[in-house]
Scaffold this motif. Structure first.
Motif, PDB file in Angstrom:
ATOM      1  N   ASP A  97       5.164  14.761 -10.577  1.00 42.98           N
ATOM      2  CA  ASP A  97       6.105  14.777 -11.801  1.00 42.98           C
ATOM      3  C   ASP A  97       5.111  15.376 -12.866  1.00 42.98           C
ATOM      4  OD1 ASP A  97       8.181  14.223 -10.499  1.00 42.98           O
ATOM      5  OD2 ASP A  97       8.225  12.262 -11.556  1.00 42.98           O
ATOM      6  N   GLY A  98       3.790  15.633 -12.762  1.00 44.44           N
ATOM      7  CA  GLY A  98       3.001  15.999 -13.885  1.00 44.44           C
ATOM      8  C   GLY A  98       2.491  15.104 -14.802  1.00 44.44           C
ATOM      9  N   LYS A  99       2.674  13.857 -14.572  1.00 45.47           N
ATOM     10  CA  LYS A  99       2.663  12.575 -15.441  1.00 45.47           C
ATOM     11  C   LYS A  99       0.981  12.027 -15.261  1.00 45.47           C
ATOM     12  CE  LYS A  99       7.313  11.583 -15.781  1.00 45.47           C
ATOM     13  NZ  LYS A  99       8.509  10.759 -15.571  1.00 45.47           N
ATOM     14  N   LEU A 100       0.163  12.264 -14.216  1.00 51.17           N
ATOM     15  CA  LEU A 100      -1.054  11.569 -13.944  1.00 51.17           C
ATOM     16  C   LEU A 100      -2.081  12.600 -14.125  1.00 51.17           C
ATOM     17  CD1 LEU A 100      -2.070   9.010 -12.737  1.00 51.17           C
ATOM     18  CD2 LEU A 100      -1.675   9.963 -10.555  1.00 51.17           C
ATOM     19  N   ASP A 151       0.958  -1.290  -0.010  1.00 49.00           N
ATOM     20  CA  ASP A 151      -0.077   0.187   0.075  1.00 49.00           C
ATOM     21  C   ASP A 151       0.839   1.378  -0.036  1.00 49.00           C
ATOM     22  OD1 ASP A 151       0.778  -0.464   2.555  1.00 49.00           O
ATOM     23  OD2 ASP A 151      -1.092   0.247   3.572  1.00 49.00           O
ATOM     24  N   VAL A 152       2.017   1.297   0.713  1.00 53.02           N
ATOM     25  CA  VAL A 152       3.080   2.366   0.749  1.00 53.02           C
ATOM     26  C   VAL A 152       3.331   2.723  -0.540  1.00 53.02           C
ATOM     27  CG1 VAL A 152       5.065   3.119   1.796  1.00 53.02           C
ATOM     28  CG2 VAL A 152       3.497   2.005   3.265  1.00 53.02           C
ATOM     29  N   LYS A 153       3.993   1.615  -1.214  1.00 53.57           N
ATOM     30  CA  LYS A 153       4.534   1.711  -2.639  1.00 53.57           C
ATOM     31  C   LYS A 153       3.435   2.289  -3.550  1.00 53.57           C
ATOM     32  CE  LYS A 153       7.539   1.024  -6.099  1.00 53.57           C
ATOM     33  NZ  LYS A 153       8.120   2.231  -6.443  1.00 53.57           N
ATOM     34  N   ILE A 154       2.280   1.687  -3.694  1.00 49.73           N
ATOM     35  CA  ILE A 154       1.168   2.385  -4.434  1.00 49.73           C
ATOM     36  C   ILE A 154       0.973   3.680  -4.143  1.00 49.73           C
ATOM     37  CG2 ILE A 154      -1.395   2.085  -5.086  1.00 49.73           C
ATOM     38  CD1 ILE A 154      -1.397  -0.740  -4.486  1.00 49.73           C
ATOM     39  N   ALA A 155       0.902   4.265  -3.038  1.00 47.73           N
ATOM     40  CA  ALA A 155       0.704   5.603  -2.649  1.00 47.73           C
ATOM     41  C   ALA A 155       1.836   6.331  -3.048  1.00 47.73           C
ATOM     42  CB  ALA A 155       0.677   5.615  -0.928  1.00 47.73           C
ATOM     43  N   VAL A 156       2.990   6.054  -2.740  1.00 43.58           N
ATOM     44  CA  VAL A 156       4.075   6.762  -3.065  1.00 43.58           C
ATOM     45  C   VAL A 156       4.226   6.843  -4.688  1.00 43.58           C
ATOM     46  CG1 VAL A 156       6.520   6.486  -3.495  1.00 43.58           C
ATOM     47  CG2 VAL A 156       5.582   6.174  -1.276  1.00 43.58           C
ATOM     48  N   ASP A 157       3.771   5.838  -5.554  1.00 42.70           N
ATOM     49  CA  ASP A 157       3.850   5.721  -6.990  1.00 42.70           C
ATOM     50  C   ASP A 157       2.793   6.790  -7.498  1.00 42.70           C
ATOM     51  OD1 ASP A 157       6.170   4.112  -7.091  1.00 42.70           O
ATOM     52  OD2 ASP A 157       4.911   2.231  -7.796  1.00 42.70           O
ATOM     53  N   MET A 158       1.810   6.846  -6.843  1.00 35.53           N
ATOM     54  CA  MET A 158       0.723   8.009  -7.285  1.00 35.53           C
ATOM     55  C   MET A 158       0.897   9.124  -6.970  1.00 35.53           C
ATOM     56  SD  MET A 158      -3.025   6.130  -6.226  1.00 35.53           S
ATOM     57  CE  MET A 158      -2.758   6.282  -4.357  1.00 35.53           C
ATOM     58  N   VAL A 159       1.742   9.389  -5.813  1.00 39.18           N
ATOM     59  CA  VAL A 159       2.110  10.864  -5.888  1.00 39.18           C
ATOM     60  C   VAL A 159       3.024  11.350  -6.365  1.00 39.18           C
ATOM     61  CG1 VAL A 159       2.821  12.425  -3.834  1.00 39.18           C
ATOM     62  CG2 VAL A 159       0.737  10.882  -3.213  1.00 39.18           C
ATOM     63  N   LEU A 173      -3.801  13.735  -4.147  1.00 40.32           N
ATOM     64  CA  LEU A 173      -4.031  13.652  -5.589  1.00 40.32           C
ATOM     65  C   LEU A 173      -5.375  14.865  -5.661  1.00 40.32           C
ATOM     66  CD1 LEU A 173      -3.911   9.877  -6.625  1.00 40.32           C
ATOM     67  CD2 LEU A 173      -2.192  11.634  -6.706  1.00 40.32           C
ATOM     68  N   THR A 174      -6.527  14.737  -5.069  1.00 45.91           N
ATOM     69  CA  THR A 174      -7.486  15.448  -5.122  1.00 45.91           C
ATOM     70  C   THR A 174      -6.847  16.899  -5.099  1.00 45.91           C
ATOM     71  OG1 THR A 174      -8.782  13.898  -4.529  1.00 45.91           O
ATOM     72  CG2 THR A 174      -9.694  16.116  -4.319  1.00 45.91           C
ATOM     73  N   LYS A 175      -6.134  17.462  -4.061  1.00 45.03           N
ATOM     74  CA  LYS A 175      -5.625  18.811  -3.979  1.00 45.03           C
ATOM     75  C   LYS A 175      -5.006  19.168  -5.328  1.00 45.03           C
ATOM     76  CE  LYS A 175      -4.582  18.536   0.995  1.00 45.03           C
ATOM     77  NZ  LYS A 175      -3.830  18.630   2.120  1.00 45.03           N
ATOM     78  N   ARG A 176      -4.430  18.134  -6.091  1.00 47.09           N
ATOM     79  CA  ARG A 176      -3.388  18.614  -7.067  1.00 47.09           C
ATOM     80  C   ARG A 176      -4.692  18.185  -8.410  1.00 47.09           C
ATOM     81  NH1 ARG A 176       1.873  18.701  -6.136  1.00 47.09           N
ATOM     82  NH2 ARG A 176       2.508  18.082  -4.045  1.00 47.09           N
TER      83      ARG A 176
END
Length: 191
Positions: free
Chosen positions: A126-129, A113-121, A148-151
Protein backbone atom coordinates in the motif's frame (compact mmCIF):
# COMPACT_ATOMS: atom_id res chain seq x y z
CA UNK A 1 5.40 6.41 4.82
CA UNK A 2 5.94 5.03 8.31
CA UNK A 3 8.49 3.25 10.45
CA UNK A 4 6.57 0.49 12.23
CA UNK A 5 7.70 -1.73 15.10
CA UNK A 6 6.14 -5.21 14.82
CA UNK A 7 6.45 -7.22 18.07
CA UNK A 8 5.53 -10.89 18.48
CA UNK A 9 4.31 -10.67 22.08
CA UNK A 10 4.52 -14.32 23.15
CA UNK A 11 7.83 -14.76 21.38
CA UNK A 12 9.19 -11.71 23.23
CA UNK A 13 7.88 -12.90 26.59
CA UNK A 14 9.22 -16.43 26.04
CA UNK A 15 12.74 -15.28 25.11
CA UNK A 16 12.80 -12.74 27.95
CA UNK A 17 11.58 -15.36 30.43
CA UNK A 18 14.57 -17.57 29.50
CA UNK A 19 16.93 -14.67 30.22
CA UNK A 20 15.32 -13.92 33.58
CA UNK A 21 15.50 -17.62 34.50
CA UNK A 22 19.18 -17.93 33.48
CA UNK A 23 19.95 -14.98 35.77
CA UNK A 24 18.09 -16.61 38.67
CA UNK A 25 15.25 -14.10 38.56
CA UNK A 26 11.52 -14.67 38.49
CA UNK A 27 9.80 -13.56 35.32
CA UNK A 28 8.27 -10.12 35.72
CA UNK A 29 4.57 -9.45 35.85
CA UNK A 30 4.32 -8.32 32.24
CA UNK A 31 1.40 -6.01 32.95
CA UNK A 32 3.79 -3.83 34.99
CA UNK A 33 6.85 -4.00 32.70
CA UNK A 34 8.13 -0.75 31.15
CA UNK A 35 8.06 -1.80 27.48
CA UNK A 36 8.14 1.79 26.23
CA UNK A 37 11.28 2.48 28.26
CA UNK A 38 12.97 -0.66 26.97
CA UNK A 39 12.23 0.00 23.30
CA UNK A 40 13.11 3.70 23.63
CA UNK A 41 16.50 2.66 25.05
CA UNK A 42 17.16 -0.12 22.56
CA UNK A 43 16.09 1.83 19.49
CA UNK A 44 17.82 5.05 20.53
CA UNK A 45 17.32 7.75 17.91
CA UNK A 46 15.26 5.64 15.50
CA UNK A 47 11.90 7.40 15.11
CA UNK A 48 8.97 4.98 15.30
CA UNK A 49 5.58 6.05 13.96
CA UNK A 50 3.62 3.01 15.15
CA UNK A 51 4.34 0.26 17.68
CA UNK A 52 2.28 -2.94 17.48
CA UNK A 53 2.24 -5.94 19.84
CA UNK A 54 0.71 -9.15 18.46
CA UNK A 55 -0.76 -11.88 20.68
CA UNK A 56 -2.83 -15.00 20.17
CA UNK A 57 -6.30 -14.84 21.66
CA UNK A 58 -6.69 -17.00 24.74
CA UNK A 59 -9.80 -18.96 25.54
CA UNK A 60 -11.03 -20.93 28.49
CA UNK A 61 -10.61 -24.70 28.41
CA UNK A 62 -12.69 -26.90 30.75
CA UNK A 63 -9.63 -29.05 31.65
CA UNK A 64 -7.69 -25.99 32.78
CA UNK A 65 -10.48 -23.60 33.78
CA UNK A 66 -8.74 -21.84 36.70
CA UNK A 67 -5.40 -21.44 34.89
CA UNK A 68 -7.22 -20.28 31.74
CA UNK A 69 -9.08 -17.61 33.71
CA UNK A 70 -5.81 -16.44 35.29
CA UNK A 71 -4.03 -16.20 31.92
CA UNK A 72 -6.97 -14.41 30.28
CA UNK A 73 -7.02 -11.85 33.11
CA UNK A 74 -3.24 -11.33 32.83
CA UNK A 75 -3.61 -10.83 29.06
CA UNK A 76 -6.37 -8.27 29.64
CA UNK A 77 -4.18 -6.38 32.14
CA UNK A 78 -1.22 -6.52 29.75
CA UNK A 79 -3.30 -5.17 26.83
CA UNK A 80 -4.46 -2.20 28.91
CA UNK A 81 -0.92 -1.59 30.18
CA UNK A 82 0.57 -1.66 26.66
CA UNK A 83 -2.09 0.69 25.29
CA UNK A 84 -1.32 3.18 28.08
CA UNK A 85 2.33 3.05 26.97
CA UNK A 86 1.40 3.91 23.36
CA UNK A 87 1.38 0.45 21.79
CA UNK A 88 -1.37 -0.89 19.56
CA UNK A 89 -2.38 -4.46 20.50
CA UNK A 90 -3.54 -6.90 17.84
CA UNK A 91 -4.99 -10.32 18.58
CA UNK A 92 -4.44 -12.88 15.84
CA UNK A 93 -4.60 -16.64 15.73
CA UNK A 94 -5.33 -18.82 18.71
CA UNK A 95 -3.67 -20.73 21.48
CA UNK A 96 -4.46 -24.38 20.80
CA UNK A 97 -4.19 -27.28 23.15
CA UNK A 98 -2.29 -30.41 22.17
CA UNK A 99 -0.89 -33.45 23.88
CA UNK A 100 2.86 -33.93 23.90
CA UNK A 101 4.80 -37.22 23.63
CA UNK A 102 4.01 -38.05 27.28
CA UNK A 103 0.31 -37.30 26.76
CA UNK A 104 0.58 -34.10 28.82
CA UNK A 105 -1.61 -31.18 27.85
CA UNK A 106 0.40 -28.35 26.28
CA UNK A 107 -0.62 -25.14 24.55
CA UNK A 108 0.80 -23.81 21.26
CA UNK A 109 0.29 -20.40 19.72
CA UNK A 110 -0.76 -20.48 16.07
CA UNK A 111 -1.25 -17.68 13.57
CA UNK A 112 0.56 -14.70 15.08
CA UNK A 113 3.60 -14.91 12.79
CA UNK A 114 1.31 -15.14 9.75
CA UNK A 115 -0.58 -11.99 10.83
CA UNK A 116 2.66 -10.07 11.34
CA UNK A 117 3.93 -11.18 7.91
CA UNK A 118 0.65 -10.26 6.19
CA UNK A 119 0.49 -6.86 7.91
CA UNK A 120 4.08 -6.04 6.91
CA UNK A 121 3.50 -6.98 3.27
CA UNK A 122 0.15 -5.14 3.08
CA UNK A 123 1.74 -1.99 4.49
CA UNK A 124 4.55 -2.28 1.92
CA UNK A 125 2.18 -2.95 -1.02
CA UNK A 126 0.00 0.00 0.00
CA UNK A 127 3.07 2.26 -0.02
CA UNK A 128 2.69 3.05 3.69
CA UNK A 129 5.86 1.40 5.02
CA UNK A 130 9.37 2.78 4.75
CA UNK A 131 10.95 0.78 7.59
CA UNK A 132 9.93 -2.41 9.40
CA UNK A 133 11.43 -3.15 12.80
CA UNK A 134 10.74 -6.79 13.62
CA UNK A 135 10.96 -7.96 17.22
CA UNK A 136 10.52 -11.70 16.82
CA UNK A 137 12.88 -14.63 16.61
CA UNK A 138 10.53 -16.61 14.38
CA UNK A 139 12.26 -17.67 11.14
CA UNK A 140 8.84 -18.06 9.51
CA UNK A 141 8.97 -14.28 8.94
CA UNK A 142 11.92 -14.55 6.52
CA UNK A 143 9.83 -14.81 3.31
CA UNK A 144 7.90 -11.65 4.24
CA UNK A 145 11.14 -9.84 5.06
CA UNK A 146 12.59 -10.92 1.70
CA UNK A 147 9.52 -9.44 0.00
CA UNK A 148 9.99 -6.17 1.88
CA UNK A 149 13.62 -6.05 0.76
CA UNK A 150 12.54 -6.51 -2.88
CA UNK A 151 10.29 -3.48 -2.42
CA UNK A 152 13.20 -1.48 -0.97
CA UNK A 153 11.73 -1.33 2.53
CA UNK A 154 14.42 -1.11 5.21
CA UNK A 155 14.23 -4.00 7.70
CA UNK A 156 15.67 -4.19 11.18
CA UNK A 157 15.68 -7.35 13.30
CA UNK A 158 15.41 -6.81 17.06
CA UNK A 159 16.50 -9.88 19.02
CA UNK A 160 18.14 -10.84 22.27
CA UNK A 161 21.89 -10.97 22.85
CA UNK A 162 21.78 -14.44 24.40
CA UNK A 163 20.30 -16.20 21.34
CA UNK A 164 19.90 -14.08 18.21
CA UNK A 165 18.17 -15.72 15.26
CA UNK A 166 20.88 -16.11 12.61
CA UNK A 167 18.39 -16.41 9.74
CA UNK A 168 16.72 -13.11 10.62
CA UNK A 169 20.12 -11.50 11.14
CA UNK A 170 21.11 -12.49 7.58
CA UNK A 171 17.72 -11.62 6.03
CA UNK A 172 17.34 -8.10 7.47
CA UNK A 173 19.35 -4.96 6.71
CA UNK A 174 20.35 -4.39 10.32
CA UNK A 175 20.29 -6.19 13.66
CA UNK A 176 19.76 -4.65 17.08
CA UNK A 177 20.19 -6.93 20.09
CA UNK A 178 18.56 -6.30 23.46
CA UNK A 179 21.19 -6.73 26.18
CA UNK A 180 20.24 -8.68 29.29
CA UNK A 181 21.02 -5.64 31.45
CA UNK A 182 18.58 -3.54 29.40
CA UNK A 183 15.87 -6.16 29.85
CA UNK A 184 16.37 -6.18 33.63
CA UNK A 185 16.54 -2.38 33.89
CA UNK A 186 12.89 -1.88 32.90
CA UNK A 187 11.40 -4.49 35.22
CA UNK A 188 8.98 -3.00 37.71
CA UNK A 189 9.01 -4.36 41.24
CA UNK A 190 5.65 -4.93 42.89
CA UNK A 191 5.37 -4.13 46.56
Amino acid sequence: MKSILFIDGENFKGKAKEIFKEDGRLRPEWYTYDFRGLFDRVLGRIKIDEKIFYFARLKEYPQTREKSKQLIEEQRLLKTHLEKQGFKVVFAGRVRRQNDDKNLLIFKEKGVDVKIAVDMVIQACDGKLKEALICSSDSDLQPAITELTKREIKTIYIGFENKPNKGLTYTTDKTILIRNSELFEFEKTLF
